[in-house]
Design a protein around this motif. Structure first.
Motif, mmCIF file in Angstrom:
data_model
loop_
_atom_site.group_PDB
_atom_site.id
_atom_site.type_symbol
_atom_site.label_atom_id
_atom_site.label_comp_id
_atom_site.label_asym_id
_atom_site.label_seq_id
_atom_site.Cartn_x
_atom_site.Cartn_y
_atom_site.Cartn_z
ATOM 1 N N GLY A 29 -25.250 53.197 -8.049
ATOM 2 C CA GLY A 29 -24.005 54.076 -8.038
ATOM 3 C C GLY A 29 -22.980 52.974 -7.947
ATOM 4 N N ILE A 30 -21.733 53.574 -8.166
ATOM 5 C CA ILE A 30 -20.573 52.768 -8.367
ATOM 6 C C ILE A 30 -19.666 52.648 -6.776
ATOM 7 N N THR A 31 -19.668 51.213 -6.352
ATOM 8 C CA THR A 31 -18.762 50.910 -5.219
ATOM 9 C C THR A 31 -17.649 50.178 -5.659
ATOM 10 N N GLY A 32 -16.503 50.586 -4.702
ATOM 11 C CA GLY A 32 -14.957 50.288 -4.985
ATOM 12 C C GLY A 32 -14.929 49.331 -3.979
ATOM 13 N N LEU A 33 -14.341 47.935 -4.205
ATOM 14 C CA LEU A 33 -14.105 47.066 -3.055
ATOM 15 C C LEU A 33 -12.691 46.926 -3.078
ATOM 16 N N ALA A 116 -21.862 45.528 -28.812
ATOM 17 C CA ALA A 116 -21.426 46.874 -29.378
ATOM 18 C C ALA A 116 -21.299 47.672 -28.241
ATOM 19 N N THR A 117 -21.590 47.618 -27.147
ATOM 20 C CA THR A 117 -21.570 48.326 -25.664
ATOM 21 C C THR A 117 -20.180 48.049 -25.532
ATOM 22 N N VAL A 118 -19.434 46.986 -25.562
ATOM 23 C CA VAL A 118 -18.136 46.988 -25.089
ATOM 24 C C VAL A 118 -17.060 46.860 -26.253
ATOM 25 N N MET A 170 -14.161 52.554 -17.905
ATOM 26 C CA MET A 170 -14.340 53.451 -16.990
ATOM 27 C C MET A 170 -15.558 54.264 -17.452
ATOM 28 N N GLU A 171 -15.825 54.980 -18.648
ATOM 29 C CA GLU A 171 -16.993 55.612 -19.219
ATOM 30 C C GLU A 171 -17.991 54.777 -19.119
ATOM 31 N N LEU A 172 -17.960 53.610 -19.386
ATOM 32 C CA LEU A 172 -19.279 52.789 -19.558
ATOM 33 C C LEU A 172 -19.657 52.563 -17.937
ATOM 34 N N LEU A 173 -18.738 52.243 -17.063
ATOM 35 C CA LEU A 173 -19.523 52.085 -15.965
ATOM 36 C C LEU A 173 -19.991 53.136 -15.137
ATOM 37 N N GLN A 174 -19.274 54.409 -15.447
ATOM 38 C CA GLN A 174 -20.044 55.854 -15.002
ATOM 39 C C GLN A 174 -21.210 55.880 -15.603
ATOM 40 N N ALA A 175 -21.602 55.447 -16.660
ATOM 41 C CA ALA A 175 -22.687 55.943 -17.506
ATOM 42 C C ALA A 175 -23.833 54.843 -16.680
ATOM 43 N N MET A 176 -23.570 53.718 -16.211
ATOM 44 C CA MET A 176 -24.361 52.662 -15.741
ATOM 45 C C MET A 176 -24.735 53.008 -14.177
ATOM 46 N N GLY A 177 -23.802 53.578 -13.545
ATOM 47 C CA GLY A 177 -23.925 54.182 -12.237
ATOM 48 C C GLY A 177 -24.866 55.188 -12.331
ATOM 49 N N ALA A 178 -24.655 56.052 -13.283
ATOM 50 C CA ALA A 178 -25.669 57.307 -13.265
ATOM 51 C C ALA A 178 -27.022 57.082 -13.690
ATOM 52 N N GLU A 179 -27.251 55.822 -14.420
ATOM 53 C CA GLU A 179 -28.569 55.239 -14.773
ATOM 54 C C GLU A 179 -29.056 54.719 -13.591
ATOM 55 N N GLY A 180 -28.453 54.467 -12.294
ATOM 56 C CA GLY A 180 -29.050 54.135 -11.124
ATOM 57 C C GLY A 180 -28.776 52.460 -11.090
ATOM 58 N N ARG A 181 -27.823 51.982 -11.958
ATOM 59 C CA ARG A 181 -27.812 50.636 -11.553
ATOM 60 C C ARG A 181 -26.687 50.415 -10.453
ATOM 61 N N THR A 182 -26.631 49.337 -9.657
ATOM 62 C CA THR A 182 -25.762 48.869 -8.776
ATOM 63 C C THR A 182 -24.649 48.300 -9.176
ATOM 64 N N VAL A 183 -23.493 48.973 -9.079
ATOM 65 C CA VAL A 183 -22.345 48.535 -9.667
ATOM 66 C C VAL A 183 -21.097 48.295 -8.310
ATOM 67 N N LEU A 184 -20.696 47.219 -8.268
ATOM 68 C CA LEU A 184 -19.518 46.884 -7.319
ATOM 69 C C LEU A 184 -18.362 46.400 -8.102
ATOM 70 N N PHE A 185 -17.303 46.857 -8.120
ATOM 71 C CA PHE A 185 -15.964 46.368 -8.598
ATOM 72 C C PHE A 185 -14.897 46.216 -7.803
ATOM 73 N N LEU A 196 -13.485 56.360 -10.034
ATOM 74 C CA LEU A 196 -14.911 55.995 -10.445
ATOM 75 C C LEU A 196 -15.930 55.909 -9.125
ATOM 76 N N ALA A 197 -15.390 55.260 -8.003
ATOM 77 C CA ALA A 197 -16.316 54.954 -7.070
ATOM 78 C C ALA A 197 -16.672 56.073 -5.972
ATOM 79 N N SER A 198 -17.974 56.301 -5.867
ATOM 80 C CA SER A 198 -18.370 57.184 -4.912
ATOM 81 C C SER A 198 -18.499 56.627 -3.511
ATOM 82 N N GLN A 199 -18.267 55.403 -3.250
ATOM 83 C CA GLN A 199 -18.334 54.660 -2.103
ATOM 84 C C GLN A 199 -17.150 53.636 -2.176
ATOM 85 N N ILE A 200 -16.552 53.326 -1.167
ATOM 86 C CA ILE A 200 -15.578 52.129 -1.123
ATOM 87 C C ILE A 200 -15.997 51.241 0.036
#
Length: 305
Positions: A29-33, A116-118, A170-185, A196-200
């Motif tokens: 998921g997406i974590t905001g630091l 292409a992704t970016v 933002m849309e790209l990170l949301q998709a990656m979080g939904a895929e189950g990747r671990t995203v910290l920004f 974006l972040a479900s966790q801070i």
């Protein structure tokens, strides 16, 4: 499921303590630091990425130590805040070079997918030295994604981006979080973190100040009154009834907006009080909403602690 763990970690530079006894876990998921400038966010990200050793404590990826462990880079993609590109290379050459460093069997195809992704195909043959700040951010993102990592560490990734580029990321990170990747920004723009972040994770002066959903964090701040905005069919009568109860500390009537502003000591007793008082007095409630449960309010309270 990929989890990065920071356990009792400190990092000092001479007499300066940048990170002080921090423990936290970052999972799918997406974590905001979050933290003020100089709070230790970049130092934490550099330790998570294996670029800095902790002075004390451990940083692990799925239980394996990060420091001096090159194998972790098969799983980690990093976008540092500082510039990390060669101006003499084209965008395509830079991303291909990163694909080759990862030993990908078809570096060219992997680079094209990442570009292409970016949305950087249109500028892939231009030298990075001629890129804008937002384009540099996106080419760094492409290089971080070229090997399709399960973990993304992003230090202020939105810096220099225009509104369209910011929305796409933002849309790209949301998709990656939904895929189950671990995203910290990390980001100093609280609106981005809130969206974006479900966790801070909040660091203040190198210390870990808070962790979790920011609304839950706010409700746990029992030392600070909770502020609400209320509108009803009879604001004056409702104000008189509320101020008589011990769960409120102040009630004021805003004649401009025709609403009540109420400070409550405790969240749950007040949540039960308002509908009961309104029912007993025959008052219709039109709106009851928290006025200080935004991420901005929570962050300002934590920084002030």
């Amino acid at each position: 499921m990929t989890v990065m763990t920071v356990a009792d970690v400190s990092r000092w530079f001479g007499n300066v303590v940048a990170v002080n006894d921090v423990t936290m876990s970052v999972g799918p998921g997406i974590t905001g630091l979050l933290g003020p400038n100089g709070a230790g966010k970049s130092t934490l990200i550099n330790m998570l990425a294996g670029f800095l050793p902790p002075s004390a404590g451990t940083v692990t990826l799925d239980g394996a130590p990060v420091w001096k462990n090159p194998q972790i880079y098969r799983s980690i993609g990093l976008v540092p805040e500082r510039e990390a590109a060669y101006d003499v290379l084209t965008g395509h050459q830079f991303v291909v070079a990163n694909a080759e460093l990862h030993g990908l069997p078809d570096a060219g195809a992997a680079a094209q997918r990442a570009l292409a992704t970016v949305q950087m195909e249109y500028a892939q043959d231009r030298k990075i030295g001629g890129y804008s700040k937002g384009m540099r951010q996106r080419i760094k993102m492409a290089s971080a994604l070229v090997h399709e990592p399960s973990v993304l560490l992003l230090d202020e990734p939105f810096n220099g981006m225009d509104p369209r580029q910011r929305l796409h990321l933002m849309e790209l990170l949301q998709a990656m979080g939904a895929e189950g990747r671990t995203v910290l920004f990390s980001s100093h723009i609280l609106e981005e973190v809130e969206r974006l972040a479900s966790q801070i994770e909040v660091v203040v002066a190198g210390r870990h100040a808070a962790s979790g959903d920011f609304r839950e964090i706010r409700r746990l701040m029992t030392d600070r009154p909770h502020r609400y905005v209320i509108s009803s069919s009879d604001d004056r009568a409702l104000a008189a009834a509320l101020i008589a109860d011990g769960s409120t500390t102040s009630v004021s009537l805003d004649s401009t907006t025709e609403t009540l502003e109420v400070d409550a000591v405790e969240f749950l007793p007040f949540a039960e009080l308002v509908p009961r008082v309104a029912r007993d007095a025959g008052i219709r409630l039109y709106r009851v909403s928290p006025a200080d449960e935004s991420l901005e309010s929570v962050f300002s309270y934590l920084v002030a602690i």
